[in-house]
Scaffold this motif. Structure first.
Motif, PDB file in Angstrom:
ATOM      1  N   GLU A 193      -7.836  24.668  20.762  1.00 38.95           N
ATOM      2  CA  GLU A 193      -7.898  25.894  20.852  1.00 38.95           C
ATOM      3  C   GLU A 193      -8.140  26.416  22.348  1.00 38.95           C
ATOM      4  OE1 GLU A 193      -7.666  28.623  19.311  1.00 38.95           O
ATOM      5  OE2 GLU A 193      -7.865  28.161  17.196  1.00 38.95           O
ATOM      6  N   LEU A 194      -8.874  25.358  22.904  1.00 33.89           N
ATOM      7  CA  LEU A 194      -9.315  25.943  24.198  1.00 33.89           C
ATOM      8  C   LEU A 194      -8.025  25.568  25.321  1.00 33.89           C
ATOM      9  CD1 LEU A 194     -11.260  26.730  26.590  1.00 33.89           C
ATOM     10  CD2 LEU A 194     -12.058  24.260  26.815  1.00 33.89           C
ATOM     11  N   SER A 195      -7.216  24.420  24.956  1.00 38.11           N
ATOM     12  CA  SER A 195      -5.947  24.134  25.358  1.00 38.11           C
ATOM     13  C   SER A 195      -4.923  25.379  25.368  1.00 38.11           C
ATOM     14  CB  SER A 195      -5.413  22.967  25.078  1.00 38.11           C
ATOM     15  OG  SER A 195      -6.191  21.851  25.296  1.00 38.11           O
ATOM     16  N   GLN A 196      -4.851  25.994  24.057  1.00 32.76           N
ATOM     17  CA  GLN A 196      -3.965  27.208  24.024  1.00 32.76           C
ATOM     18  C   GLN A 196      -4.528  28.170  24.751  1.00 32.76           C
ATOM     19  OE1 GLN A 196      -2.895  28.045  20.210  1.00 32.76           O
ATOM     20  NE2 GLN A 196      -1.996  26.123  19.815  1.00 32.76           N
ATOM     21  N   ASN A 243      -7.824  32.102  20.784  1.00 28.99           N
ATOM     22  CA  ASN A 243      -6.504  32.998  21.017  1.00 28.99           C
ATOM     23  C   ASN A 243      -5.622  33.552  19.694  1.00 28.99           C
ATOM     24  OD1 ASN A 243      -4.332  34.279  22.043  1.00 28.99           O
ATOM     25  ND2 ASN A 243      -4.027  32.929  24.014  1.00 28.99           N
ATOM     26  N   ASN A 244      -5.917  34.824  19.452  1.00 30.22           N
ATOM     27  CA  ASN A 244      -5.418  35.186  18.087  1.00 30.22           C
ATOM     28  C   ASN A 244      -3.879  35.330  18.267  1.00 30.22           C
ATOM     29  OD1 ASN A 244      -7.976  35.354  16.830  1.00 30.22           O
ATOM     30  ND2 ASN A 244      -8.139  37.277  17.432  1.00 30.22           N
ATOM     31  N   GLU A 245      -3.508  35.285  19.397  1.00 31.54           N
ATOM     32  CA  GLU A 245      -1.877  35.720  19.663  1.00 31.54           C
ATOM     33  C   GLU A 245      -1.292  34.356  19.801  1.00 31.54           C
ATOM     34  OE1 GLU A 245      -1.067  39.624  21.859  1.00 31.54           O
ATOM     35  OE2 GLU A 245      -1.207  37.759  23.157  1.00 31.54           O
ATOM     36  N   LYS A 246      -0.159  33.914  19.090  1.00 30.97           N
ATOM     37  CA  LYS A 246       0.677  32.842  19.151  1.00 30.97           C
ATOM     38  C   LYS A 246       1.312  32.847  20.538  1.00 30.97           C
ATOM     39  CE  LYS A 246      -0.059  31.136  15.139  1.00 30.97           C
ATOM     40  NZ  LYS A 246      -0.918  29.926  15.097  1.00 30.97           N
ATOM     41  N   LEU A 247       1.513  31.728  21.275  1.00 29.50           N
ATOM     42  CA  LEU A 247       2.165  31.536  22.403  1.00 29.50           C
ATOM     43  C   LEU A 247       3.670  32.203  22.471  1.00 29.50           C
ATOM     44  CD1 LEU A 247       1.020  28.035  23.695  1.00 29.50           C
ATOM     45  CD2 LEU A 247       0.210  30.386  24.575  1.00 29.50           C
ATOM     46  N   GLN A 248       4.107  33.066  23.421  1.00 25.87           N
ATOM     47  CA  GLN A 248       5.500  33.689  23.382  1.00 25.87           C
ATOM     48  C   GLN A 248       6.186  32.739  24.105  1.00 25.87           C
ATOM     49  OE1 GLN A 248       5.922  36.376  21.378  1.00 25.87           O
ATOM     50  NE2 GLN A 248       3.804  36.223  20.865  1.00 25.87           N
ATOM     51  N   THR A 288     -18.568  32.331  19.291  1.00 23.15           N
ATOM     52  CA  THR A 288     -17.133  32.420  19.175  1.00 23.15           C
ATOM     53  C   THR A 288     -16.590  33.620  19.720  1.00 23.15           C
ATOM     54  OG1 THR A 288     -17.064  30.756  17.438  1.00 23.15           O
ATOM     55  CG2 THR A 288     -14.928  32.095  17.847  1.00 23.15           C
ATOM     56  N   ILE A 289     -15.945  33.598  20.424  1.00 23.25           N
ATOM     57  CA  ILE A 289     -15.090  35.025  21.121  1.00 23.25           C
ATOM     58  C   ILE A 289     -13.446  34.787  20.567  1.00 23.25           C
ATOM     59  CG2 ILE A 289     -14.358  36.554  22.915  1.00 23.25           C
ATOM     60  CD1 ILE A 289     -16.692  35.347  24.473  1.00 23.25           C
ATOM     61  N   SER A 290     -13.260  35.597  19.594  1.00 17.39           N
ATOM     62  CA  SER A 290     -11.792  35.833  18.864  1.00 17.39           C
ATOM     63  C   SER A 290     -11.080  36.689  19.831  1.00 17.39           C
ATOM     64  CB  SER A 290     -11.980  35.974  17.606  1.00 17.39           C
ATOM     65  OG  SER A 290     -12.545  34.763  16.771  1.00 17.39           O
ATOM     66  N   GLY A 291      -9.844  36.445  19.845  1.00 16.92           N
ATOM     67  CA  GLY A 291      -8.909  37.526  20.754  1.00 16.92           C
ATOM     68  C   GLY A 291      -9.276  37.342  22.326  1.00 16.92           C
ATOM     69  N   ALA A 292      -9.326  35.965  22.580  1.00 18.22           N
ATOM     70  CA  ALA A 292      -9.660  35.679  23.885  1.00 18.22           C
ATOM     71  C   ALA A 292      -8.437  36.136  24.901  1.00 18.22           C
ATOM     72  CB  ALA A 292      -9.969  34.264  23.957  1.00 18.22           C
ATOM     73  N   LEU A 342      -3.437  27.516  28.431  1.00 15.77           N
ATOM     74  CA  LEU A 342      -2.090  27.939  28.524  1.00 15.77           C
ATOM     75  C   LEU A 342      -1.682  29.218  28.507  1.00 15.77           C
ATOM     76  CD1 LEU A 342       0.538  26.536  29.188  1.00 15.77           C
ATOM     77  CD2 LEU A 342       0.708  25.834  26.491  1.00 15.77           C
ATOM     78  N   GLY A 343      -2.081  29.969  27.191  1.00 14.68           N
ATOM     79  CA  GLY A 343      -1.774  31.259  27.060  1.00 14.68           C
ATOM     80  C   GLY A 343      -1.943  32.045  28.427  1.00 14.68           C
ATOM     81  N   GLN A 344      -3.377  32.065  28.944  1.00 15.95           N
ATOM     82  CA  GLN A 344      -3.391  32.917  30.113  1.00 15.95           C
ATOM     83  C   GLN A 344      -2.660  32.430  31.204  1.00 15.95           C
ATOM     84  OE1 GLN A 344      -5.988  35.286  30.199  1.00 15.95           O
ATOM     85  NE2 GLN A 344      -5.224  35.652  31.932  1.00 15.95           N
ATOM     86  N   LYS A 345      -2.492  31.127  31.477  1.00 10.17           N
ATOM     87  CA  LYS A 345      -1.555  30.805  32.499  1.00 10.17           C
ATOM     88  C   LYS A 345      -0.174  31.484  32.412  1.00 10.17           C
ATOM     89  CE  LYS A 345      -4.483  28.360  34.977  1.00 10.17           C
ATOM     90  NZ  LYS A 345      -4.593  28.936  36.184  1.00 10.17           N
TER      91      LYS A 345
END
Length: 407
Positions: A387-390, A331-336, A290-294, A393-396
């Motif tokens: 999680e993977l979806s977020q 992803n430890n950050e909530k989507l902005q 598990t990689i947190s902070g992706a 999406l976060g990266q995009k």
């Protein structure tokens, strides 16, 4: 009296998701179910048990290979040649027609309740201690009725219950494997109730003992704890049971965790992963990471850590032929998102990941694969998809934001 309780050998298990491994390694992993079964039989013979209880799903499907059936018969013959009584039931994976199975022809082997009706069988140990085994076999993939009501009252004999089933839940989708309540089993007052189906080893009751032995070999990353069989010694005077667990799995599964708090180069990322896995590598292991902070990973790094060829290269640094076989991103950050967008996103998320929606989308696939059907019932799988979806999406969104700011 001595007895062994085993369940869920899942011979012929396909170990889906591992086909990227070199063929010799993949074949070795596939053979682990047979190796664990042989270890169980070795233990039964060494301990000179009187009885082996097999609580269903010996085979992974209703179409077991001829090789696995011949293997099973060979191993059971090793027991019956020693006049060790074997009592077996069929589960929801191996609900075969007994007439089409290759089964041992000896009084020391008994397939119980082959017509899906609860059956009671009487036996005696070599020293004359009488005992009873009560249970039933599946003849369909699902049994929605509570079969405990069909179990007879306990006789004067020491009595074993044998069942492949799941505890009744509030989720109707789950109540298709002979659903039961612990209270109803306890009311039978059997001396020992041997359960199969749930792969996590656990005791549902200490008095009387109601026990899942778990499976013999973990088959995926969510089956990480020690796998094996229970060995019971009965005090024939007091009827008390001393229960010990014996490990049988030649391969274990482990999770490792890497937490990122800043951007990192590919070489440093690789070094950190190898260091973490090496510290946990004490025997042949299939690792999940598990990689947190992706959110700190670039698009190229995300592509890298999801590449099975990269996992293989990393694994060459590990001992015991261990392998990294799965990477999870958190992803430890909530989507902005703007408030209006966030409201729309939350609504879309609740609709997309509603269990009814997922079951509907995967309905055809789950009918073709018991593995998929079981996977869809696991909350952790749904969470992984979310999680993977977020992360994706976060990266995009991050890429879009960077592109906007650069113009």
């Amino acid at each position: 009296m001595k007895f062994m309780h085993l369940a869920d050998a899942h011979l012929d298990s396909p170990f889906q998701g591992l086909s990227f491994l070199p063929s010799n390694e993949f074949n070795d992993i596939k053979e682990s179910t047979q190796k664990s079964f042989t270890k169980a039989i070795d233990t039964a013979i060494e301990q000179k048990v009187d009885l082996v209880l097999i609580a269903g799903d010996t085979f992974d499907s209703v179409n077991p290979s001829p090789q696995s059936q011949l293997f099973f018969n060979h191993e059971i013959k090793r027991l019956t040649d020693q006049e060790i009584q074997v009592v077996m039931i069929l589960g929801n994976h191996d609900y075969l027609n007994p007439e089409e199975m290759i089964l041992p022809q000896t009084p020391y082997f008994k397939l119980l309740g082959s017509d899906e009706k609860v059956e009671e069988a009487q036996f005696k140990t070599k020293t004359g201690f009488p005992y009873t085994v009560v249970g039933f076999s599946y003849q369909h993939n699902h049994i929605e009725t509570d079969k405990i009501s069909e179990f007879p009252k306990k006789s004067n004999n020491f009595t074993f219950g044998l069942m492949h089933a799941g505890a009744k839940t509030t989720d109707a989708h789950q109540n298709v494997y002979a659903p039961f309540t612990v209270a109803k089993i306890k009311n039978l007052n059997y001396n020992y109730f041997a359960l199969g189906h749930i792969h996590l080893r656990q005791s549902l009751s200490e008095d009387p003992l109601i026990v899942y032995s778990g499976n013999l070999q973990g088959r995926h990353i969510n089956e990480r704890k020690a796998k094996g069989v229970y060995l019971g010694i009965v005090d024939e005077t007091t009827k008390k049971i001393n229960l010990d667990f014996v490990k049988t799995a030649p391969i274990i599964w482990q999770m490792a965790d890497l937490e990122l708090d800043h951007e990192i180069s590919q070489s440093d990322l690789t070094r950190k992963i190898v260091d973490i896995l090496t510290r946990k590598n004490t025997q042949k292991t299939l690792f999940g990471l598990t990689i947190s902070g992706a959110q700190y990973l670039s698009e190229k790094e995300l592509e890298l850590v999801n590449d099975s060829d990269y996992w293989l290269q990393l694994s060459n640094s590990l001992n015991f032929d261990s392998r990294l076989v799965k990477v999870y991103l958190v992803n430890n950050e909530k989507l902005q998102l703007k408030s209006a967008d966030k409201e729309a996103f939350n609504q879309a998320e609740s609709e997309t990941f509603a269990l009814e929606k997922i079951y509907s989308l995967a309905n055809d696939l789950s009918k073709k694969s018991d593995y998929v059907a079981d996977l869809l019932k696991k909350p952790e799988f749904i969470e992984e998809v979310k999680e993977l979806s977020q992360v994706k999406l976060g990266q995009k969104l991050k890429d879009m934001d960077d592109e906007t700011n650069s113009n």
